[in-house]
Scaffold this motif. Structure first.
Motif, PDB file in Angstrom:
ATOM      1  N   LEU A 180       0.824  -1.204   0.000  1.00 37.38           N
ATOM      2  CA  LEU A 180       0.000   0.000   0.000  1.00 37.38           C
ATOM      3  C   LEU A 180       0.862   1.260   0.000  1.00 37.38           C
ATOM      4  O   LEU A 180       0.557   2.228  -0.699  1.00 37.38           O
ATOM      5  CB  LEU A 180      -0.929  -0.005   1.215  1.00 37.38           C
ATOM      6  CG  LEU A 180      -2.054  -1.044   1.232  1.00 37.38           C
ATOM      7  CD1 LEU A 180      -2.822  -0.956   2.554  1.00 37.38           C
ATOM      8  CD2 LEU A 180      -2.996  -0.851   0.060  1.00 37.38           C
ATOM      9  N   CYS A 227       2.845   1.220  -3.659  1.00 34.38           N
ATOM     10  CA  CYS A 227       2.043   1.144  -4.881  1.00 34.38           C
ATOM     11  C   CYS A 227       0.865   2.113  -4.891  1.00 34.38           C
ATOM     12  O   CYS A 227       0.419   2.538  -5.971  1.00 34.38           O
ATOM     13  CB  CYS A 227       1.548  -0.283  -5.089  1.00 34.38           C
ATOM     14  SG  CYS A 227       2.878  -1.495  -5.261  1.00 34.38           S
ATOM     15  N   THR A 228       0.340   2.441  -3.716  1.00 32.61           N
ATOM     16  CA  THR A 228      -0.787   3.394  -3.639  1.00 32.61           C
ATOM     17  C   THR A 228      -0.508   4.445  -2.567  1.00 32.61           C
ATOM     18  O   THR A 228      -1.271   4.551  -1.585  1.00 32.61           O
ATOM     19  CB  THR A 228      -2.103   2.657  -3.333  1.00 32.61           C
ATOM     20  OG1 THR A 228      -1.969   1.983  -2.068  1.00 32.61           O
ATOM     21  CG2 THR A 228      -2.438   1.641  -4.409  1.00 32.61           C
ATOM     22  N   HIS A 261      -3.283   6.926  -1.335  1.00 34.48           N
ATOM     23  CA  HIS A 261      -4.417   6.363  -0.582  1.00 34.48           C
ATOM     24  C   HIS A 261      -3.963   5.598   0.659  1.00 34.48           C
ATOM     25  O   HIS A 261      -4.797   5.022   1.361  1.00 34.48           O
ATOM     26  CB  HIS A 261      -5.225   5.423  -1.482  1.00 34.48           C
ATOM     27  CG  HIS A 261      -5.726   6.056  -2.745  1.00 34.48           C
ATOM     28  ND1 HIS A 261      -6.756   6.970  -2.757  1.00 34.48           N
ATOM     29  CD2 HIS A 261      -5.321   5.925  -4.036  1.00 34.48           C
ATOM     30  CE1 HIS A 261      -6.985   7.372  -4.002  1.00 34.48           C
ATOM     31  NE2 HIS A 261      -6.124   6.752  -4.793  1.00 34.48           N
ATOM     32  N   TYR A 262      -2.638   5.583   0.908  1.00 36.51           N
ATOM     33  CA  TYR A 262      -2.103   4.762   1.996  1.00 36.51           C
ATOM     34  C   TYR A 262      -2.702   5.116   3.352  1.00 36.51           C
ATOM     35  O   TYR A 262      -3.181   4.250   4.080  1.00 36.51           O
ATOM     36  CB  TYR A 262      -0.581   4.897   2.048  1.00 36.51           C
ATOM     37  CG  TYR A 262       0.047   4.174   3.232  1.00 36.51           C
ATOM     38  CD1 TYR A 262       0.122   2.790   3.248  1.00 36.51           C
ATOM     39  CD2 TYR A 262       0.538   4.889   4.320  1.00 36.51           C
ATOM     40  CE1 TYR A 262       0.688   2.120   4.326  1.00 36.51           C
ATOM     41  CE2 TYR A 262       1.099   4.233   5.401  1.00 36.51           C
ATOM     42  CZ  TYR A 262       1.180   2.847   5.400  1.00 36.51           C
ATOM     43  OH  TYR A 262       1.721   2.193   6.476  1.00 36.51           O
ATOM     44  N   TYR A 311       3.973  -6.740  -7.054  1.00 40.00           N
ATOM     45  CA  TYR A 311       3.504  -5.383  -7.340  1.00 40.00           C
ATOM     46  C   TYR A 311       4.527  -4.336  -6.881  1.00 40.00           C
ATOM     47  O   TYR A 311       4.740  -3.322  -7.552  1.00 40.00           O
ATOM     48  CB  TYR A 311       2.157  -5.129  -6.669  1.00 40.00           C
ATOM     49  CG  TYR A 311       0.987  -5.690  -7.420  1.00 40.00           C
ATOM     50  CD1 TYR A 311       0.465  -5.024  -8.528  1.00 40.00           C
ATOM     51  CD2 TYR A 311       0.392  -6.891  -7.035  1.00 40.00           C
ATOM     52  CE1 TYR A 311      -0.620  -5.535  -9.233  1.00 40.00           C
ATOM     53  CE2 TYR A 311      -0.686  -7.415  -7.733  1.00 40.00           C
ATOM     54  CZ  TYR A 311      -1.186  -6.736  -8.823  1.00 40.00           C
ATOM     55  OH  TYR A 311      -2.245  -7.250  -9.524  1.00 40.00           O
ATOM     56  N   THR A 370       6.391  -1.695  -9.331  1.00 42.74           N
ATOM     57  CA  THR A 370       6.262  -0.249  -9.112  1.00 42.74           C
ATOM     58  C   THR A 370       7.629   0.407  -8.982  1.00 42.74           C
ATOM     59  O   THR A 370       7.871   1.483  -9.546  1.00 42.74           O
ATOM     60  CB  THR A 370       5.428   0.020  -7.847  1.00 42.74           C
ATOM     61  OG1 THR A 370       4.129  -0.557  -8.004  1.00 42.74           O
ATOM     62  CG2 THR A 370       5.280   1.520  -7.606  1.00 42.74           C
TER      63      THR A 370
END
Length: 308
Positions: A124, A127-128, A131-132, A220, A224
């Motif tokens: 998280l 990669c995000t 929004h973590y 992932y 990334t």
């Protein structure tokens, strides 16, 4: 039906590691030093995370859980092993053996789940990242940690109940330094098929589920990181998960071997040696891996040492 008074021995005998007195003393000193380092190192991480505000993040919350687990995981097996190597307290009661087995394997299963939760956290974060904070909230991180502990301790409940119902007619000598499932049920004079099957299925499910979560997360993560244009950016991103990845490789490298057998009763001597990696070596390495390879931990540690 549980074992009756005739089939249930008062005590078992743990053999530990055989050899000349020099080897016994050497192993005792090695285990003792590593045990002290394990407890001291993981306690230091717990105190550092608790007292350093920059480390009050989900990543280090999971690390605190892992350090707390490592202290009890090694404590469940090593103190008894130390006594055995000195030639004292080699006997252990049926109930104590059952409790030790339950604690060691429950904590071991919990570590699989915690490492998977930490891998998902790193996924998280890398990669995000936008929004973590919204996804990995303090409530969600607590839920993941509590779920790991609950699943770990529930997983071993059924094998424990099945083992408590076995009959042991003798001999009562366990070829191990703690009450491992394999060498223990090898002594049973009643059928062990149910225990072997349940133990295999649980080990398969725990390892497979946690390994899949960890593996997919790192697929992932690596994808990334490779797409980051700058070398410094790639290095910074990788540094946030390199410590966890090192611990994962150490843990899976030793534990998967324990379950690659045609029968749970085979390879007892080799399994005993591999369990040393799990219960003695790996727990002592984790604090040093996170201290030496993690920039945030190193920075907080330097500040504490300087009294800032």
């Amino acid at each position: 039906m549980g074992p009756d008074n005739e089939s249930l021995p008062l005590d078992f005998l743990l053999l530990g590691f055989s050899g000349p007195p020099v080897l016994q003393i050497s192993l005792f000193l090695l285990f003792l030093v590593m045990y002290v380092l394990t407890v001291g190192g993981n306690l230091a991480i717990l105190l550092l995370v608790a007292t350093s505000r920059p480390l009050h993040t989900p990543m280090y919350f999971f690390l605190s859980n892992l350090s707390f687990l490592e202290i009890w995981y090694t404590t469940a097996a090593v103190p008894k092993a130390l006594a055995i190597q000195l030639g004292h307290s080699q006997t252990i009661s049926f109930i104590s053996c059952l409790l030790q087995m339950y604690l060691v394997f429950s904590l071991g299963c919990t570590e699989y789940f915690l490492l998977a939760a930490m891998a998902y956290d790193r996924y998280l974060a890398i990669c995000t990242p936008l929004h973590y904070s919204a996804i990995m909230s303090s409530v969600f991180s607590v839920q993941l940690a509590m779920g790991s502990w609950l699943c770990g301790f529930m997983a071993i409940a059924v094998p424990t109940v099945l083992i408590s119902g076995l009959s042991f007619c003798g001999p009562h000598t366990i070829n191990h330094f703690f009450c491992d499932i394999a060498p223990w049920i090898a002594l049973a004079c009643s059928s062990t098929q149910a225990v072997e099957l349940v133990s295999f299925v649980i080990a398969f499910l725990v390892i497979l589920s946690s390994c899949l979560i960890t593996l997919v997360s790192y697929i992932y993560i690596i994808g990334t990181i490779l797409r980051i244009p700058s070398a410094s950016g790639r290095s910074k991103a990788f540094s946030t998960c390199s410590s966890h990845l090192t611990v994962v490789l150490l843990w899976y490298g030793s534990t998967i071997f324990l379950h690659v057998r045609t029968s749970i009763k085979e390879g007892l001597d080799l399994s005993k040696a591999v369990h040393v990696l799990n219960t003695v070596v790996t727990p002592v390495l984790n604090p040093f891996i996170y201290t030496l390879r993690n920039q945030d931990v190193r920075t907080s540690l330097r500040r504490k040492l300087k009294g800032r």
